[in-house]
Scaffold this motif. Structure first.
Motif, PDB file in Angstrom:
ATOM      1  N   ASP A  24       0.806  -1.225   0.000  1.00  7.95           N
ATOM      2  CA  ASP A  24       0.000   0.000   0.000  1.00  7.95           C
ATOM      3  C   ASP A  24       0.835   1.269   0.000  1.00  7.95           C
ATOM      4  OD1 ASP A  24      -2.238  -1.557   0.007  1.00  7.95           O
ATOM      5  OD2 ASP A  24      -2.712  -1.283   2.138  1.00  7.95           O
ATOM      6  N   GLU A  25       1.879   1.317   0.826  1.00  8.82           N
ATOM      7  CA  GLU A  25       2.648   2.549   0.974  1.00  8.82           C
ATOM      8  C   GLU A  25       3.469   2.893  -0.265  1.00  8.82           C
ATOM      9  OE1 GLU A  25       4.856  -0.676   3.434  1.00  8.82           O
ATOM     10  OE2 GLU A  25       2.783  -0.106   2.936  1.00  8.82           O
ATOM     11  N   LEU A  26       3.557   1.954  -1.204  1.00 10.57           N
ATOM     12  CA  LEU A  26       4.305   2.214  -2.440  1.00 10.57           C
ATOM     13  C   LEU A  26       3.397   2.284  -3.672  1.00 10.57           C
ATOM     14  CD1 LEU A  26       7.447  -0.085  -1.920  1.00 10.57           C
ATOM     15  CD2 LEU A  26       7.269   2.383  -1.556  1.00 10.57           C
ATOM     16  N   HIS A  27       2.095   2.417  -3.466  1.00 11.22           N
ATOM     17  CA  HIS A  27       1.172   2.480  -4.600  1.00 11.22           C
ATOM     18  C   HIS A  27       1.403   3.709  -5.474  1.00 11.22           C
ATOM     19  CE1 HIS A  27      -2.209  -0.540  -3.325  1.00 11.22           C
ATOM     20  NE2 HIS A  27      -1.047  -1.113  -3.569  1.00 11.22           N
ATOM     21  N   TYR A  28       2.105   4.685  -4.949  1.00 10.80           N
ATOM     22  CA  TYR A  28       2.428   5.843  -5.790  1.00 10.80           C
ATOM     23  C   TYR A  28       3.331   5.441  -6.956  1.00 10.80           C
ATOM     24  CZ  TYR A  28       6.962   6.126  -3.331  1.00 10.80           C
ATOM     25  OH  TYR A  28       8.216   5.860  -2.820  1.00 10.80           O
ATOM     26  N   ASN A  51      -1.525  -5.828  -4.323  1.00 11.28           N
ATOM     27  CA  ASN A  51      -1.634  -6.535  -3.046  1.00 11.28           C
ATOM     28  C   ASN A  51      -0.300  -7.120  -2.616  1.00 11.28           C
ATOM     29  OD1 ASN A  51      -4.483  -6.165  -3.137  1.00 11.28           O
ATOM     30  ND2 ASN A  51      -4.676  -7.984  -4.421  1.00 11.28           N
ATOM     31  N   GLN A  52      -0.108  -7.197  -1.296  1.00  9.58           N
ATOM     32  CA  GLN A  52       1.058  -7.881  -0.737  1.00  9.58           C
ATOM     33  C   GLN A  52       0.751  -8.262   0.701  1.00  9.58           C
ATOM     34  OE1 GLN A  52       3.510  -9.107  -2.190  1.00  9.58           O
ATOM     35  NE2 GLN A  52       5.095  -9.497  -0.670  1.00  9.58           N
ATOM     36  N   HIS A  53       0.768  -9.569   0.970  1.00 11.79           N
ATOM     37  CA  HIS A  53       0.461 -10.059   2.317  1.00 11.79           C
ATOM     38  C   HIS A  53       1.154 -11.393   2.509  1.00 11.79           C
ATOM     39  CE1 HIS A  53      -1.704 -10.713   6.029  1.00 11.79           C
ATOM     40  NE2 HIS A  53      -2.204 -11.849   5.578  1.00 11.79           N
ATOM     41  N   LYS A  54       1.895 -11.511   3.587  1.00  9.50           N
ATOM     42  CA  LYS A  54       2.609 -12.735   3.919  1.00  9.50           C
ATOM     43  C   LYS A  54       3.481 -13.220   2.754  1.00  9.50           C
ATOM     44  CE  LYS A  54      -0.261 -14.376   7.697  1.00  9.50           C
ATOM     45  NZ  LYS A  54      -0.949 -15.518   8.327  1.00  9.50           N
ATOM     46  N   ILE A  80       4.967  -7.741 -17.942  1.00  9.76           N
ATOM     47  CA  ILE A  80       6.089  -7.269 -17.126  1.00  9.76           C
ATOM     48  C   ILE A  80       5.614  -7.155 -15.679  1.00  9.76           C
ATOM     49  CG2 ILE A  80       7.936  -5.583 -16.856  1.00  9.76           C
ATOM     50  CD1 ILE A  80       7.375  -4.532 -19.627  1.00  9.76           C
ATOM     51  N   PRO A  81       6.003  -8.053 -14.791  1.00 15.30           N
ATOM     52  CA  PRO A  81       5.620  -7.953 -13.386  1.00 15.30           C
ATOM     53  C   PRO A  81       6.222  -6.704 -12.737  1.00 15.30           C
ATOM     54  CG  PRO A  81       6.301 -10.182 -13.920  1.00 15.30           C
ATOM     55  CD  PRO A  81       6.705  -9.308 -15.085  1.00 15.30           C
ATOM     56  N   PRO A  82       5.650  -6.281 -11.603  1.00 13.91           N
ATOM     57  CA  PRO A  82       6.203  -5.091 -10.931  1.00 13.91           C
ATOM     58  C   PRO A  82       7.638  -5.316 -10.476  1.00 13.91           C
ATOM     59  CG  PRO A  82       4.556  -6.183  -9.545  1.00 13.91           C
ATOM     60  CD  PRO A  82       4.470  -6.805 -10.898  1.00 13.91           C
ATOM     61  N   TRP A  83       7.903  -6.505  -9.942  1.00 18.67           N
ATOM     62  CA  TRP A  83       9.246  -6.889  -9.514  1.00 18.67           C
ATOM     63  C   TRP A  83       9.247  -8.355  -9.126  1.00 18.67           C
ATOM     64  CZ3 TRP A  83       9.135  -2.428  -5.476  1.00 18.67           C
ATOM     65  CH2 TRP A  83       8.056  -2.589  -4.614  1.00 18.67           C
ATOM     66  N   HIS A 128      15.186 -11.842 -19.600  1.00 23.35           N
ATOM     67  CA  HIS A 128      15.690 -11.477 -18.282  1.00 23.35           C
ATOM     68  C   HIS A 128      16.238 -10.054 -18.350  1.00 23.35           C
ATOM     69  CE1 HIS A 128      18.394 -11.363 -14.789  1.00 23.35           C
ATOM     70  NE2 HIS A 128      17.683 -12.362 -14.298  1.00 23.35           N
ATOM     71  N   GLY A 129      15.620  -9.159 -17.587  1.00 22.40           N
ATOM     72  CA  GLY A 129      16.053  -7.768 -17.604  1.00 22.40           C
ATOM     73  C   GLY A 129      15.304  -6.951 -16.575  1.00 22.40           C
ATOM     74  N   THR A 130      14.918  -5.769 -16.936  1.00 24.47           N
ATOM     75  CA  THR A 130      14.304  -4.852 -15.993  1.00 24.47           C
ATOM     76  C   THR A 130      12.895  -5.292 -15.604  1.00 24.47           C
ATOM     77  OG1 THR A 130      13.865  -2.500 -15.608  1.00 24.47           O
ATOM     78  CG2 THR A 130      13.294  -3.379 -17.776  1.00 24.47           C
ATOM     79  N   ASN A 131      12.352  -4.693 -14.536  1.00 26.78           N
ATOM     80  CA  ASN A 131      10.947  -4.870 -14.190  1.00 26.78           C
ATOM     81  C   ASN A 131      10.209  -3.547 -14.427  1.00 26.78           C
ATOM     82  OD1 ASN A 131      11.306  -3.223 -11.797  1.00 26.78           O
ATOM     83  ND2 ASN A 131      12.170  -5.015 -10.780  1.00 26.78           N
ATOM     84  N   ILE A 132       8.893  -3.551 -14.245  1.00 24.33           N
ATOM     85  CA  ILE A 132       8.107  -2.356 -14.571  1.00 24.33           C
ATOM     86  C   ILE A 132       8.327  -1.234 -13.554  1.00 24.33           C
ATOM     87  CG2 ILE A 132       5.968  -2.928 -13.341  1.00 24.33           C
ATOM     88  CD1 ILE A 132       6.142  -1.592 -16.953  1.00 24.33           C
ATOM     89  N   VAL A 133       8.575  -1.575 -12.296  1.00 23.58           N
ATOM     90  CA  VAL A 133       8.811  -0.544 -11.288  1.00 23.58           C
ATOM     91  C   VAL A 133      10.055   0.271 -11.622  1.00 23.58           C
ATOM     92  CG1 VAL A 133       9.538  -0.205  -8.878  1.00 23.58           C
ATOM     93  CG2 VAL A 133       7.531  -1.602  -9.392  1.00 23.58           C
TER      94      VAL A 133
END
Length: 336
Positions: A24-28, A51-54, A80-83, A128-133
């Motif tokens: 949540d705190e990085l949704h920006y 989302n991110q939990h456990k 491209i996943p976020p990370w 294999h390279g960068t991610n979207i973030v």
């Protein structure tokens, strides 16, 4: 033969989190990603992205279903996943390998586990390279920006990438440049004996912390891949160590060796690693020397790959020619 996707103009990016999502705190970050691509590409965000939990973005079934849906969505040109994250391994047995279209997936870290499994099982090239973030800045550095050119190649084409001029030695998401990273060290590729090196073969690899878990599973049948898709051509392995101690790193490499992954290997590229500590004097460089002596193939290390960006874009399955001399590197990839 290897099946190569091709990134067309006016492409649409599908963003999903088969490992970790954005807390949540990085949704920006999402707003910054949208702004970066506003006039460059259409974005489609999967729910897991937010989302991110456990230690995961969602349960394994939800993550796999969303990934499969984006693969099957004809409007999505590249995923491209976020990370990365920690538990991508939970979705491996839920990916619809038999029906995967020839579509790019780009990422690294935990995502490299999924990408290597896809290439080994299907012969579809993955990137294999960068991610979207890390693409959310006002622009990208020259090395990172090459992902577009590499993935826009047609079958039969080739492209050249060079080692970067500098790299980022530490991460701080609160302090970013216009190109996201803060390059504070000079890039210097190295070889074990410091001699000039040239290696040829099919590229395969990823983050060794996670891809070594494919050994002995249906998702890590390297011998089948060699026979079925590359006519037993030699392999250049590119491997990066995110946080394994030197002794853990050594064990991972030996597991791969014992499983036959290094049979018909023409050389190994090791990415820069943030791991600096030794174990009773045994260092990461000792690991490089040991595998060099055992396999008797060229070993190049501190290449532009992994968790100390920037990164070259390495395509699993592509024919590679890697040249090293005097601290600099050149990577030619052919989509043949």
């Amino acid at each position: 033969m290897i099946k190569y996707p091709e990134l067309k103009e006016n492409f649409t990016i599908g963003i999903t989190a088969p490992s970790s999502g954005i807390e949540d705190e990085l949704h920006y970050f999402v707003d910054e990603i949208k702004e970066r691509f506003r006039n460059q590409a259409k974005l489609v965000f999967g729910k897991t992205t937010f989302n991110q939990h456990k230690a995961k973005s969602a349960d394994a079934v939800t993550r796999a279903n969303e990934l499969n849906q984006l693969f099957q969505n004809d409007e999505i040109d590249i995923i491209i996943p976020p990370w990365g994250g920690e538990l991508a391994i939970e979705v491996l047995d839920k990916i619809d390998y038999e029906n995967l279209p020839t579509k790019w997936i780009l990422g690294y870290s935990d995502i490299s586990l999924i990408m290597l499994a896809i290439t080994l099982k299907t012969g579809i090239a993955t990137a294999h390279g960068t991610n979207i973030v890390d693409l959310r800045g006002k622009y990208s550095d020259d090395t990172t920006e090459m992902w577009r050119d590499v993935l826009s190649l047609g079958t039969g084409d080739e492209i050249v990438q060079h080692s970067s001029k500098g790299f980022q030695s530490t991460w701080n998401h609160e302090i970013v440049s216009d190109y996201i990273f803060n390059f504070d060290r000079k890039t210097e590729w190295k070889s074990i004996d410091q001699k000039s090196v040239e290696i040829e073969g099919r590229l395969l690899g990823g983050c060794i912390d996670v891809i070594h878990h494919l050994v002995g599973t249906p998702y890590g049948d390297v011998k089948h891949f060699q026979k079925e898709y590359i006519s037993n051509e030699p392999i250049i392995w590119y491997l990066e160590n995110a946080d394994a101690s030197p002794t853990d790193f050594r064990r991972m490499l030996l597991q791969m060796k014992y499983a036959g992954w290094f049979e018909n290997c023409s050389g190994i590229l090791f990415g820069r690693t943030p791991v600096m500590e030794d174990v009773e004097g045994y260092s990461v460089e000792d690991v490089y020397h040991d595998i060099f002596k055992e396999l008797e193939v060229p070993v190049i290390y501190d290449v532009d790959c992994g968790h100390l960006p920037p990164q070259n874009t390495f395509v699993n399955g592509a024919y590679g020619i890697v040249e090293y001399s005097d601290g600099k590197g050149k990577v030619t990839q052919r989509f043949t």
